[in-house]
Design a protein around this motif. Structure first.
Motif, PDB file in Angstrom:
ATOM      1  N   LYS A 265       5.820  36.879 -12.607  1.00  0.00           N
ATOM      2  CA  LYS A 265       5.883  37.778 -11.451  1.00  0.00           C
ATOM      3  C   LYS A 265       4.538  37.953 -10.752  1.00  0.00           C
ATOM      4  O   LYS A 265       4.374  38.876  -9.956  1.00  0.00           O
ATOM      5  CB  LYS A 265       6.398  39.154 -11.904  1.00  0.00           C
ATOM      6  CG  LYS A 265       7.791  39.124 -12.505  1.00  0.00           C
ATOM      7  CD  LYS A 265       8.224  40.512 -12.927  1.00  0.00           C
ATOM      8  CE  LYS A 265       9.642  40.536 -13.464  1.00  0.00           C
ATOM      9  NZ  LYS A 265      10.076  41.895 -13.848  1.00  0.00           N
ATOM     10  N   GLN A 270       4.747  34.487  -6.671  1.00  0.00           N
ATOM     11  CA  GLN A 270       5.434  34.989  -5.479  1.00  0.00           C
ATOM     12  C   GLN A 270       5.110  34.130  -4.258  1.00  0.00           C
ATOM     13  O   GLN A 270       5.990  33.832  -3.439  1.00  0.00           O
ATOM     14  CB  GLN A 270       5.045  36.449  -5.230  1.00  0.00           C
ATOM     15  CG  GLN A 270       5.489  37.413  -6.317  1.00  0.00           C
ATOM     16  CD  GLN A 270       6.999  37.427  -6.524  1.00  0.00           C
ATOM     17  OE1 GLN A 270       7.758  37.370  -5.553  1.00  0.00           O
ATOM     18  NE2 GLN A 270       7.426  37.498  -7.769  1.00  0.00           N
ATOM     19  N   GLN A 271       3.858  33.734  -4.140  1.00  0.00           N
ATOM     20  CA  GLN A 271       3.467  32.868  -3.022  1.00  0.00           C
ATOM     21  C   GLN A 271       4.159  31.509  -3.121  1.00  0.00           C
ATOM     22  O   GLN A 271       4.566  30.927  -2.109  1.00  0.00           O
ATOM     23  CB  GLN A 271       1.949  32.693  -3.008  1.00  0.00           C
ATOM     24  CG  GLN A 271       1.196  33.970  -2.648  1.00  0.00           C
ATOM     25  CD  GLN A 271      -0.296  33.835  -2.871  1.00  0.00           C
ATOM     26  OE1 GLN A 271      -0.803  32.750  -3.164  1.00  0.00           O
ATOM     27  NE2 GLN A 271      -1.026  34.945  -2.745  1.00  0.00           N
ATOM     28  N   TRP A 272       4.298  31.009  -4.348  1.00  0.00           N
ATOM     29  CA  TRP A 272       4.986  29.725  -4.540  1.00  0.00           C
ATOM     30  C   TRP A 272       6.442  29.850  -4.097  1.00  0.00           C
ATOM     31  O   TRP A 272       6.976  28.944  -3.449  1.00  0.00           O
ATOM     32  CB  TRP A 272       4.898  29.314  -6.009  1.00  0.00           C
ATOM     33  CG  TRP A 272       5.408  27.930  -6.273  1.00  0.00           C
ATOM     34  CD1 TRP A 272       4.696  26.767  -6.264  1.00  0.00           C
ATOM     35  CD2 TRP A 272       6.772  27.557  -6.550  1.00  0.00           C
ATOM     36  NE1 TRP A 272       5.512  25.702  -6.530  1.00  0.00           N
ATOM     37  CE2 TRP A 272       6.797  26.154  -6.710  1.00  0.00           C
ATOM     38  CE3 TRP A 272       7.951  28.277  -6.685  1.00  0.00           C
ATOM     39  CZ2 TRP A 272       7.961  25.460  -7.009  1.00  0.00           C
ATOM     40  CZ3 TRP A 272       9.123  27.586  -6.966  1.00  0.00           C
ATOM     41  CH2 TRP A 272       9.118  26.195  -7.120  1.00  0.00           C
ATOM     42  N   LEU A 273       7.087  30.953  -4.431  1.00  0.00           N
ATOM     43  CA  LEU A 273       8.479  31.157  -4.045  1.00  0.00           C
ATOM     44  C   LEU A 273       8.640  31.218  -2.525  1.00  0.00           C
ATOM     45  O   LEU A 273       9.632  30.731  -1.976  1.00  0.00           O
ATOM     46  CB  LEU A 273       9.023  32.443  -4.677  1.00  0.00           C
ATOM     47  CG  LEU A 273       9.326  32.379  -6.183  1.00  0.00           C
ATOM     48  CD1 LEU A 273       9.693  33.764  -6.693  1.00  0.00           C
ATOM     49  CD2 LEU A 273      10.446  31.390  -6.467  1.00  0.00           C
ATOM     50  N   LEU A 274       7.660  31.805  -1.836  1.00  0.00           N
ATOM     51  CA  LEU A 274       7.724  31.876  -0.383  1.00  0.00           C
ATOM     52  C   LEU A 274       7.657  30.488   0.246  1.00  0.00           C
ATOM     53  O   LEU A 274       8.221  30.245   1.318  1.00  0.00           O
ATOM     54  CB  LEU A 274       6.589  32.756   0.154  1.00  0.00           C
ATOM     55  CG  LEU A 274       6.698  34.260  -0.155  1.00  0.00           C
ATOM     56  CD1 LEU A 274       5.451  34.991   0.305  1.00  0.00           C
ATOM     57  CD2 LEU A 274       7.946  34.845   0.518  1.00  0.00           C
ATOM     58  N   ARG A 275       6.979  29.570  -0.432  1.00  0.00           N
ATOM     59  CA  ARG A 275       6.856  28.208   0.090  1.00  0.00           C
ATOM     60  C   ARG A 275       8.040  27.325  -0.318  1.00  0.00           C
ATOM     61  O   ARG A 275       8.212  26.242   0.223  1.00  0.00           O
ATOM     62  CB  ARG A 275       5.553  27.563  -0.400  1.00  0.00           C
ATOM     63  CG  ARG A 275       4.278  28.249   0.109  1.00  0.00           C
ATOM     64  CD  ARG A 275       3.064  27.382  -0.164  1.00  0.00           C
ATOM     65  NE  ARG A 275       2.918  27.027  -1.560  1.00  0.00           N
ATOM     66  CZ  ARG A 275       2.242  27.761  -2.451  1.00  0.00           C
ATOM     67  NH1 ARG A 275       1.643  28.902  -2.067  1.00  0.00           N
ATOM     68  NH2 ARG A 275       2.143  27.368  -3.703  1.00  0.00           N
ATOM     69  N   HIS A 276       8.830  27.790  -1.298  1.00  0.00           N
ATOM     70  CA  HIS A 276       9.964  27.002  -1.801  1.00  0.00           C
ATOM     71  C   HIS A 276      11.214  27.873  -1.722  1.00  0.00           C
ATOM     72  O   HIS A 276      11.650  28.465  -2.717  1.00  0.00           O
ATOM     73  CB  HIS A 276       9.709  26.531  -3.249  1.00  0.00           C
ATOM     74  CG  HIS A 276       8.498  25.653  -3.384  1.00  0.00           C
ATOM     75  ND1 HIS A 276       7.206  26.165  -3.407  1.00  0.00           N
ATOM     76  CD2 HIS A 276       8.377  24.291  -3.475  1.00  0.00           C
ATOM     77  CE1 HIS A 276       6.352  25.153  -3.534  1.00  0.00           C
ATOM     78  NE2 HIS A 276       7.034  24.016  -3.577  1.00  0.00           N
ATOM     79  N   LYS A 277      11.782  27.927  -0.545  1.00  0.00           N
ATOM     80  CA  LYS A 277      12.875  28.843  -0.255  1.00  0.00           C
ATOM     81  C   LYS A 277      14.150  28.533  -1.042  1.00  0.00           C
ATOM     82  O   LYS A 277      15.023  29.390  -1.182  1.00  0.00           O
ATOM     83  CB  LYS A 277      13.196  28.809   1.246  1.00  0.00           C
ATOM     84  CG  LYS A 277      12.043  29.240   2.146  1.00  0.00           C
ATOM     85  CD  LYS A 277      11.752  30.722   1.968  1.00  0.00           C
ATOM     86  CE  LYS A 277      10.710  31.191   2.985  1.00  0.00           C
ATOM     87  NZ  LYS A 277      10.425  32.639   2.846  1.00  0.00           N
ATOM     88  N   HIS A 280      15.585  30.456  -6.441  1.00  0.00           N
ATOM     89  CA  HIS A 280      15.999  31.855  -6.544  1.00  0.00           C
ATOM     90  C   HIS A 280      15.872  32.282  -8.001  1.00  0.00           C
ATOM     91  O   HIS A 280      16.474  31.664  -8.889  1.00  0.00           O
ATOM     92  CB  HIS A 280      17.443  32.029  -6.070  1.00  0.00           C
ATOM     93  CG  HIS A 280      17.715  31.386  -4.737  1.00  0.00           C
ATOM     94  ND1 HIS A 280      17.439  32.006  -3.539  1.00  0.00           N
ATOM     95  CD2 HIS A 280      18.230  30.159  -4.425  1.00  0.00           C
ATOM     96  CE1 HIS A 280      17.782  31.208  -2.542  1.00  0.00           C
ATOM     97  NE2 HIS A 280      18.261  30.070  -3.056  1.00  0.00           N
TER      98      HIS A 280
END
Length: 366
Positions: A265, A270-277, A280
């Motif tokens: 977390k 979080q930044q990685w998740l924003l780049r890999h939509k 989930h």
């Protein structure tokens, strides 16, 4: 048109039988077999066909019919497994019922649970007889299962979310159970393990370093994506996510089941998740790592390979793990989730009710 087949036996319970069946069904010391039989009889007493009850409880129709008839014929004593061929039973049903009830609902003054010797002395029978009754009813009072009630405020939602992924995965998506097995030690025994039954190994060993294993178990196929690293920092976790991203076809969404470890977390994640939509995250409830199916795979790795292995270096350990993973992926076997969210929550509610009942008894003394 006349109805065919054997007529359904109607079940009518006395208040005492109703209470006893409800206690046995929810008491955590009861065997799973006995608890299921109690639930079947309770459902039969409520009405409904064998097919309806079988579908509701997730069992076979023949199983419902069997325990309906057994209970109708022998009442509570009929819930025990059928006796094996041999000499006729020499003790009465009242003694059998007393042994079962005392095992489940009481304890001796000097212990937390009954022993065969203690119950045998109290009832004037042999310890072997007590053991046979326990075996017939699936009772093991000396065993203790560990369980922690989750304080997670999102417990219900998270259980339904993860079970939904397992039982009804989204279309055009890959579902992975992800976790780390940290600090795996390269251990070398002071002498070779003897190939006896059971195997015999020395208690002393030398430590030759550690390695961390990241694993993503694909729920549908059972295949596993792994990565071995010297640590399990947030950066290591992101590097592993990149590997998963490369190996999953780009047209698929990716749903990841994982626990609440702080490494999962961090702002970097979080930044990685924003780049890999297409990724989930679905977090298990607090103290709910048992819901992560990759833990079953880690258990298989430990028991089938690591538990008896010896390694003189970290490289030897990593080579051994990679070879085992490659063999696994040649013929993967998916772990199938069976319990619905409602069944899990119902059992959790029964467990909590038992705790409250015991606490109330301890406070009031009756």
């Amino acid at each position: 048109m006349a109805r065919r087949g054997r007529p359904t036996v109607q079940i009518e319970l006395t208040p005492e039988e109703q209470q006893t069946l409800q206690r046995w069904a929810r008491r955590h010391k009861s065997s799973q077999a006995l608890a299921q039989r109690c639930r079947i009889v309770l459902a039969c007493a409520e009405g409904g066909t064998n097919n309806e009850i079988a579908e509701r409880l997730g069992v076979n129709r023949v199983t419902v019919s069997k325990w309906r008839r057994r209970f109708a014929a022998d009442r509570l004593e009929g819930l025990a497994d059928a006796p094996r061929p041999g000499a006729a039973r020499k003790i009465g049903d009242d003694v059998v019922e007393a042994i079962v009830v005392e095992t489940l609902e009481s304890a001796p003054k000097d212990a937390t649970h009954w022993s065969t010797r203690g119950l045998a002395a109290k009832h004037g029978i042999s310890g072997q007889t007590v053991s046979e009754i326990w075996r017939a009813f699936g009772l093991k009072p000396w065993r203790q299962d560990e369980f922690k009630v989750s304080p997670d405020p999102d417990l219900v939602e998270r259980i339904r979310d993860i079970v939904g992924l397992y039982l009804n995965p989204p279309v055009a998506a890959a579902v992975f159970a992800v976790d780390e097995k940290p600090q795996m030690q390269a251990l070398n025994r002071s002498a070779p393990t003897l190939p006896t039954t059971p195997a015999r190994a020395t208690h002393d060993y030398e430590r030759n370093g550690t390695v961390d294993l990241f694993a993503a178990l694909e729920i549908a196929t059972g295949k596993v994506i792994t990565d071995l690293r010297p640590s399990h920092t947030s950066a290591d976790f992101v590097a592993f996510l990149n590997k998963v991203n490369r190996e999953v076809p780009t047209e698929l969404e990716v749903h990841v089941v994982l626990d609440n470890l702080s490494t999962h977390k961090t702002p970097q994640v979080q930044q990685w998740l924003l780049r890999h939509k297409r990724f989930h995250f679905h977090f298990t409830p607090t103290y709910g790592s048992w819901m992560n199916l990759v833990e079953r795979w880690f258990s298989a790795l430990t028991t089938k390979k690591l538990q008896r292995s010896a390694h003189r270096s970290v490289k030897a350990l990593t080579d051994d793990i990679r070879a085992w993973v490659e063999t696994w992926n040649d013929d993967p076997k998916p772990f199938v989730w069976h319990k619905s969210a409602d069944e899990i929550l119902q059992r959790l509610a029964g467990y909590c009710a038992t705790i409250n009942e015991n606490d109330r008894f301890n406070l009031t003394g009756h």
